[in-house]
Design an enzyme around this catalytic site. Structure first.
Site, PDB file in Angstrom:
ATOM      1  N   ILE A 158       0.841  -1.204   0.000  1.00  0.00           N
ATOM      2  CA  ILE A 158       0.000   0.000   0.000  1.00  0.00           C
ATOM      3  C   ILE A 158       0.879   1.260   0.000  1.00  0.00           C
ATOM      4  O   ILE A 158       0.951   1.985  -0.985  1.00  0.00           O
ATOM      5  CB  ILE A 158      -0.956   0.016   1.225  1.00  0.00           C
ATOM      6  CG1 ILE A 158      -1.875  -1.212   1.194  1.00  0.00           C
ATOM      7  CG2 ILE A 158      -1.786   1.298   1.255  1.00  0.00           C
ATOM      8  CD1 ILE A 158      -2.722  -1.399   2.447  1.00  0.00           C
ATOM      9  N   CYS A 159       1.545   1.490   1.100  1.00  0.00           N
ATOM     10  CA  CYS A 159       2.255   2.760   1.302  1.00  0.00           C
ATOM     11  C   CYS A 159       3.582   2.849   0.554  1.00  0.00           C
ATOM     12  O   CYS A 159       4.133   3.939   0.411  1.00  0.00           O
ATOM     13  CB  CYS A 159       2.465   3.001   2.790  1.00  0.00           C
ATOM     14  SG  CYS A 159       0.907   3.098   3.683  1.00  0.00           S
ATOM     15  N   LEU A 160       4.093   1.713   0.075  1.00  0.00           N
ATOM     16  CA  LEU A 160       5.259   1.738  -0.801  1.00  0.00           C
ATOM     17  C   LEU A 160       4.833   1.712  -2.262  1.00  0.00           C
ATOM     18  O   LEU A 160       5.332   2.489  -3.080  1.00  0.00           O
ATOM     19  CB  LEU A 160       6.178   0.549  -0.492  1.00  0.00           C
ATOM     20  CG  LEU A 160       7.503   0.481  -1.269  1.00  0.00           C
ATOM     21  CD1 LEU A 160       8.356   1.719  -1.020  1.00  0.00           C
ATOM     22  CD2 LEU A 160       8.277  -0.784  -0.905  1.00  0.00           C
TER      23      LEU A 160
END
Length: 215
Positions: A117-119
């Site tokens: 998600i955040c990467l």
């Protein structure tokens, strides 16, 4: 970006590091890696960036609920207040992207929780904007091994380069004749390099013993 040749390697003067959401809430469901390894690796990565004067951005999501960034990271940059976001995708927050754009640097080095998600989100978006994106896979992690692996595959398919934190260190150092950085690099390896750090300490012991014997 070039995938081969000297230009495909990381250079400290062209790099900028963004560390995303290494917070308590994220660690509670980190299952792709042993959590202490991610802590060790991301702190080692941050210290390496500091040695090479690579600009580093710390950022959190909903800090009030998700918790402060881990102490080991904050201790590397005690004067820096992490940028807190509501955007899940860091690359949609101008508070972060404005700093990256102003730096003029095009080698974007990313590590995040969670990988999927955040990467993945900022990596895929930044690639479309012309950045050479390097994803530090062993300083990032997902909710499962499958989630982490599928995200890495997705980012590689989009053009990102997967790399590990000690490979980043090696590419930034590049030449042991750069003695002004070698001592700092050795210190990071001693603290975070696992068996390499143990071996380095042993080498120092043997050198000290030899010097004593020759005195």
């Amino acid at each position: 970006m070039p995938k081969t040749g000297l230009e495909a390697l990381l250079r400290p003067e062209d790099s900028i590091l963004v560390l995303i959401d290494h917070q308590p809430y994220q660690f509670t469901n980190l299952n792709s890696h042993e959590p202490t390894m991610i802590v060790n690796n991301v702190v080692g990565l941050a210290k390496t960036a500091k040695v090479f004067n690579v600009p580093t951005i710390l950022t959190t999501v909903l800090e009030e609920r998700g918790g402060y960034i881990i102490k080991g990271l904050q201790d590397v940059f005690p004067e820096q207040k992490p940028i807190d976001r509501t955007f899940i995708n860091t690359w949609q927050d101008p508070k972060v992207t404005d700093i990256v754009k102003k730096s003029g640097r095009k080698q974007l080095v990313l590590a995040a929780l969670y990988t999927e998600i955040c990467l993945a989100m900022p990596a895929i978006q930044a690639l479309a904007e012309g950045y050479d994106v390097f994803i530090v896979t062993d300083a990032s992690g997902g909710v499962s091994l499958e989630a982490h692996d599928m995200a890495v595959r997705r980012m590689v398919a989009a053009g990102a380069v997967p790399i590990t934190w000690m490979a980043v260190l090696g590419e930034w150092q590049r030449d042991w004749a750069r003695e002004d950085k070698a001592a700092g690099v050795a210190g990071v390896v001693a603290e975070h390099g696992g068996a390499s750090g143990v071996a380095f300490a042993w080498e120092m012991q043997l050198l000290a013993t030899r010097a004593k014997a020759g005195a």
